[in-house]
Design an enzyme around this catalytic site. Sequence first.
Site, mmCIF file in Angstrom:
data_model
loop_
_atom_site.group_PDB
_atom_site.id
_atom_site.type_symbol
_atom_site.label_atom_id
_atom_site.label_comp_id
_atom_site.label_asym_id
_atom_site.label_seq_id
_atom_site.Cartn_x
_atom_site.Cartn_y
_atom_site.Cartn_z
ATOM 1 N N ASN A 40 0.842 -1.184 0.200
ATOM 2 C CA ASN A 40 0.118 0.292 -0.008
ATOM 3 C C ASN A 40 0.865 0.673 -0.270
ATOM 4 O O ASN A 40 2.091 1.228 0.243
ATOM 5 C CB ASN A 40 -1.105 -0.096 1.420
ATOM 6 C CG ASN A 40 -0.276 -0.148 2.549
ATOM 7 O OD1 ASN A 40 0.266 0.598 3.131
ATOM 8 N ND2 ASN A 40 -0.953 -1.323 3.350
ATOM 9 N N ASP A 61 1.987 -8.107 1.375
ATOM 10 C CA ASP A 61 2.409 -7.491 2.200
ATOM 11 C C ASP A 61 2.838 -8.136 3.646
ATOM 12 O O ASP A 61 4.149 -8.284 3.509
ATOM 13 C CB ASP A 61 1.638 -6.287 2.062
ATOM 14 C CG ASP A 61 2.630 -5.346 2.823
ATOM 15 O OD1 ASP A 61 4.050 -5.334 2.236
ATOM 16 O OD2 ASP A 61 2.551 -4.054 2.226
ATOM 17 N N TYR A 102 -8.148 -5.474 -1.560
ATOM 18 C CA TYR A 102 -8.070 -4.148 -2.991
ATOM 19 C C TYR A 102 -9.719 -4.458 -3.875
ATOM 20 O O TYR A 102 -10.192 -3.528 -4.072
ATOM 21 C CB TYR A 102 -6.921 -4.036 -3.479
ATOM 22 C CG TYR A 102 -6.437 -2.179 -2.799
ATOM 23 C CD1 TYR A 102 -5.872 -3.058 -1.335
ATOM 24 C CD2 TYR A 102 -5.079 -2.212 -3.658
ATOM 25 C CE1 TYR A 102 -5.379 -1.741 -0.414
ATOM 26 C CE2 TYR A 102 -3.937 -1.579 -3.111
ATOM 27 C CZ TYR A 102 -4.305 -1.040 -1.667
ATOM 28 O OH TYR A 102 -3.365 -0.404 -0.419
HETATM 29 P P1 ADP Z 1 -3.596 -6.072 -3.091
HETATM 30 O O1 ADP Z 1 -4.081 -5.629 -1.630
HETATM 31 O O2 ADP Z 1 -3.207 -5.889 -3.608
HETATM 32 O O3 ADP Z 1 -5.389 -6.626 -3.164
HETATM 33 P P2 ADP Z 1 -3.427 -8.616 -0.988
HETATM 34 O O4 ADP Z 1 -2.324 -9.523 -0.578
HETATM 35 O O5 ADP Z 1 -4.909 -8.736 -0.145
HETATM 36 O O6 ADP Z 1 -3.195 -7.688 -1.944
HETATM 37 O O7 ADP Z 1 -3.840 -9.608 -2.320
HETATM 38 C C1 ADP Z 1 -3.549 -10.224 -3.366
HETATM 39 C C2 ADP Z 1 -3.051 -11.689 -3.899
HETATM 40 O O8 ADP Z 1 -2.136 -12.551 -3.284
HETATM 41 C C3 ADP Z 1 -4.462 -11.881 -2.942
HETATM 42 O O9 ADP Z 1 -4.577 -13.251 -4.545
HETATM 43 C C4 ADP Z 1 -3.645 -12.946 -2.099
HETATM 44 O O10 ADP Z 1 -4.147 -14.348 -2.361
HETATM 45 C C5 ADP Z 1 -2.357 -13.109 -2.511
HETATM 46 N N1 ADP Z 1 -1.499 -14.244 -1.758
HETATM 47 C C6 ADP Z 1 -1.796 -13.559 -0.244
HETATM 48 N N2 ADP Z 1 -0.386 -14.253 0.101
HETATM 49 C C7 ADP Z 1 0.175 -14.166 -0.469
HETATM 50 C C8 ADP Z 1 1.927 -15.019 -0.957
HETATM 51 N N3 ADP Z 1 2.065 -15.588 0.734
HETATM 52 N N4 ADP Z 1 1.863 -15.741 -1.609
HETATM 53 C C9 ADP Z 1 1.371 -15.300 -3.136
HETATM 54 N N5 ADP Z 1 -0.212 -14.594 -3.099
HETATM 55 C C10 ADP Z 1 -0.364 -14.569 -1.700
#
Ligand code: ADP
Length: 190
Positions: A30, A40, A131
Amino acid sequence: MEAIFGHTKLILELGDLTRHRAGAIVNAANSSLMGGGGVDGAIHRVGGHAILKECKAIISQIGRLAPGKAVITTGGNLPAENVIHTVGPVWHGDPRQAARILASAYRESLMLADKMAIKTIAFPSISTGAYGYPVQAAAETAVAEVKKYLLQETYLERVTFVLFSREDLKTYAEVLEKVTETDGDFTVKY
Ligand code: ADP
């Protein structure tokens, strides 16, 4: 599943980005760069304090990271050497504006990798978690933008989407399949 664009492999796999070995993994961050939930949070947890320290130094210079932009830090304790932090759009009603910002997040990340002579990079599905960006629409923009970039001159040898669920992997695979079918690019499935 994988495809080849120009001389670069594009790979789709199921997995955890924090375990992925590459020149850089991309963080769906973010604008504060102070960590958060989702991928993140996982990156900061596994990568350790060195990443947050560099993020703080960057923020003290630039204030905040605008959506669609990207910066780079060390990978800390991650298997990846570097982390490219980018900010995707929050999904709220203007699909064209969101698509522009999402495309920019991918493009700026790829450009930064190239600038740093990084040869392998891995992305999560940016914006489709907290998001709220619909996965199908996000996959279409992500794949199209990466493809467009790889058909230009690049040092990149491998670009991977590390998808966190079978459903996301299936959606990205269908999108990639459609793109490669219509364009006659070389595709290998496994
Ligand atoms: P944003 O805020 O950009 O939506 P998120 O982290 O909430 O970011 O989600 C983005 C994508 O990353 C989602 O599909 C989530 O399931 C995925 N995600 C979460 N943890 C991991 C991980 N350790 N490795 C790969 N993808 C992940």
